[in-house]
Design a protein around this motif. Sequence first.
Motif, PDB file in Angstrom:
ATOM      1  N   SER A  96      -7.408  -1.031   1.053  1.00  0.00           N
ATOM      2  CA  SER A  96      -7.249  -1.763   2.311  1.00  0.00           C
ATOM      3  C   SER A  96      -7.365  -0.842   3.523  1.00  0.00           C
ATOM      4  O   SER A  96      -7.532  -1.313   4.648  1.00  0.00           O
ATOM      5  CB  SER A  96      -5.881  -2.462   2.339  1.00  0.00           C
ATOM      6  N   GLN A 111      -1.427   6.500  -5.895  1.00  0.00           N
ATOM      7  CA  GLN A 111      -1.634   5.563  -4.789  1.00  0.00           C
ATOM      8  C   GLN A 111      -1.719   4.144  -5.325  1.00  0.00           C
ATOM      9  O   GLN A 111      -1.910   3.912  -6.525  1.00  0.00           O
ATOM     10  CB  GLN A 111      -2.922   5.905  -4.031  1.00  0.00           C
ATOM     11  N   GLY A 116      -3.242   0.226  -3.666  1.00  0.00           N
ATOM     12  CA  GLY A 116      -3.742  -0.603  -2.579  1.00  0.00           C
ATOM     13  C   GLY A 116      -4.416   0.158  -1.461  1.00  0.00           C
ATOM     14  O   GLY A 116      -4.568  -0.374  -0.356  1.00  0.00           O
ATOM     15  N   MET A 117      -4.848   1.378  -1.696  1.00  0.00           N
ATOM     16  CA  MET A 117      -5.465   2.173  -0.628  1.00  0.00           C
ATOM     17  C   MET A 117      -6.836   1.647  -0.216  1.00  0.00           C
ATOM     18  O   MET A 117      -7.362   2.034   0.824  1.00  0.00           O
ATOM     19  CB  MET A 117      -5.586   3.629  -1.069  1.00  0.00           C
ATOM     20  N   THR A 162       0.845  -1.198   0.000  1.00  0.00           N
ATOM     21  CA  THR A 162       0.000   0.000   0.000  1.00  0.00           C
ATOM     22  C   THR A 162       0.878   1.245   0.000  1.00  0.00           C
ATOM     23  O   THR A 162       1.773   1.372   0.841  1.00  0.00           O
ATOM     24  CB  THR A 162      -0.925   0.018   1.226  1.00  0.00           C
TER      25      THR A 162
END
Length: 697
Positions: free
Chosen positions: A266, A261, A263-264, A240
């Motif tokens: 998560s 960004q 994997g934000m 992330t």
Amino acid sequence: MDKNTMLGLLLMGAVILGFMWLNQPEPNPDSKMPQEELTEQQAQGLEAESLALSSDTLSSAEMTMLAAAVKEYGHSDADGNVTLKNSNVNLVSDGLSVKGTVSVDSSVVNVEQLARPSMSSLPAAVLNRAVAEVKATLRDLSQYRGFAKYLRGEDKTVTLENDLISLDLSSKGAMISRAVLKDYKSYKGGNVTVFDNDDDAYSFILTSVDREFNTRDFYFTPVQESDTTVLMTLNLGSGTEFGIRYTLAPESYVVKMDIVQNGMQSIIPSSVVSMDFLWNQKMIRQEEGRMFEERNSAIYYKYSGGDVENLSETSNDDEEVNERIKWIGYKNQFFSTVFIARNSFNTAEMTSKILTKSEPGYLKDMATVATVDYNAQSGNPASFDLYIGPNLYPLLSDLQKSIQPGENLNMTRLIPLGWTLFRWINTWIVIPVFDILGHWFTNYGIIILILTLFIKLILFPFTYKSYMSQAKMRLLAPEIKEINDKYPGNENAMTRQQKTMELYSRAGANPMAGCLPMLLQMPVLIAMFTFFPSCIELRGESFLWVKDLSAPDAILSWTGNIPLVTEYFGNHLSLFCLLMTVTNIIYTKITMANQPGGNTMPGMKWMMYLMPLMFLVFFNNYAAGLSYYYFLSLLITIIQTYIFRHVVDEEKMRAKMREAAKNPKKKSGFMARLEEAQRQQQAMLREQQKKQKGGRR
């Protein structure tokens, strides 16, 4: 009461008195006052002192939680260990146990000692502060998760620059902390600094289920991707990442900002579809004349697909906009900072507050809270073009077409050029000519002179027609006086007007012919009034005794504050403004002499001469370039008037008027309507007189 009851009460009283005697406090040998008379504050001080003698600890449960949090949110190394570092804490975890150190007051404390402080030789106060630091780290990890390790750190600065601008990027908040324009000088000396450190701050706020993450709170890691690009990033673990990429092209005042960004989702739920944008700026004063600069500073914004609006420039103001906005700009007299959204701002709340003169280095405190679209799964959820540069019309005109092709950004509206008609004159005539002359000449005093001559050349037909009309009216003045003497009194007013209009018609004179050319010249004069104070090309340019054509050319200054006078006139006297006033008085005298019957109105003379003096008060604080232009314009007009007098043969004009009287031309539409109106008015007056006579009978 029987005997047994009495005995029981006595026994109970004895027990209570004995207990109180056994538990009374020991006397304090170091105090001259009894212990029972200690104040509450002293008691608290003793309690704090006793606590300081023993150290706090980290429980086994807290150590386990700390190990798990470091394992989840720290950085993995090649050995499989996970580390978490900030300015004071350096921890290593394998998921089950945690090791590392805590720096406190120039002392390094082993984190294992905090679980067993009795094993340490360090002072209890140092151990307590170390425990507090670790507990704060644990609390941050539980609240901020992957962001927590970036709450503390070292503020590093990375510079992006080209030949026009230098930008300092701060790792604290991943924002531009300082902007310097290389081609412009401040009145204090040195290059113009648009903002510096705490003067300007902006950030983005992301919202999770139970927490808000403000980018201003975190220390980003700068990554120099190229000579023109820097990425400020947060590695949040488990793939992330969140960051802001800045790209500054050569020979440009525009820096591109891309939020990137991975994997934000998560951290940020998919239900979050917007991100807050916060922006505050204390606008630095750039010009020596505070009053005029303050009047030309405000928050400007443009509706998506709509017009440009602005908050009040002269008072505190606020505005809440619930429509899409394309850009928001903090505009100074000659420089602006503008955030241009690639998509748009959804809503915005803007406030502007004038700073008092107790802060002489600043003009206004401006703030914006806006929202933009956000998608946690998108790699590039938002992008902006940030303009930090001069309010230069040709530059802004090119930018508004090139930054985001397909939509006219109307960024030239940052330059106040007056209402539609006056703005049209400035943008289609004055600015192009001024720009062309700027390529041929380097002295802007000469450029203003040539521009004035050019404008006078365009207006020459109107000026000549106005003079000829005034000359005809002056030649008819004796005959008009005869009519006035022949038909005196209010009862002959209609007859007097009718005879006068017949005289004008026979002679081919039009009383409005002199006014109309003057009215046609007024838009040009007003357009120049709005152009010069906004012309950044004049900033810092010298001419004769003038050091800066964009500022007043003070030849006499004084200290002190005179109520009302200082507010409008200032505490100086501008030479070009004084020359303009003297020239205006001379022009007024010549104009009055040219007017028919001008010498018969002594009561109006003082009012005519009062106007130039009012202009002296009004223009004394304005740019020297504006007063210089009006001075030249009046001077050229006076010269034209004297030339006309020598060129125009009034005897020939009188002869032509006599010939025209013998062969009257067809009346113009204006004259016909005017005479018809007079006849109707005269008929109404006769009817009223008849009714009045009938009423008396």
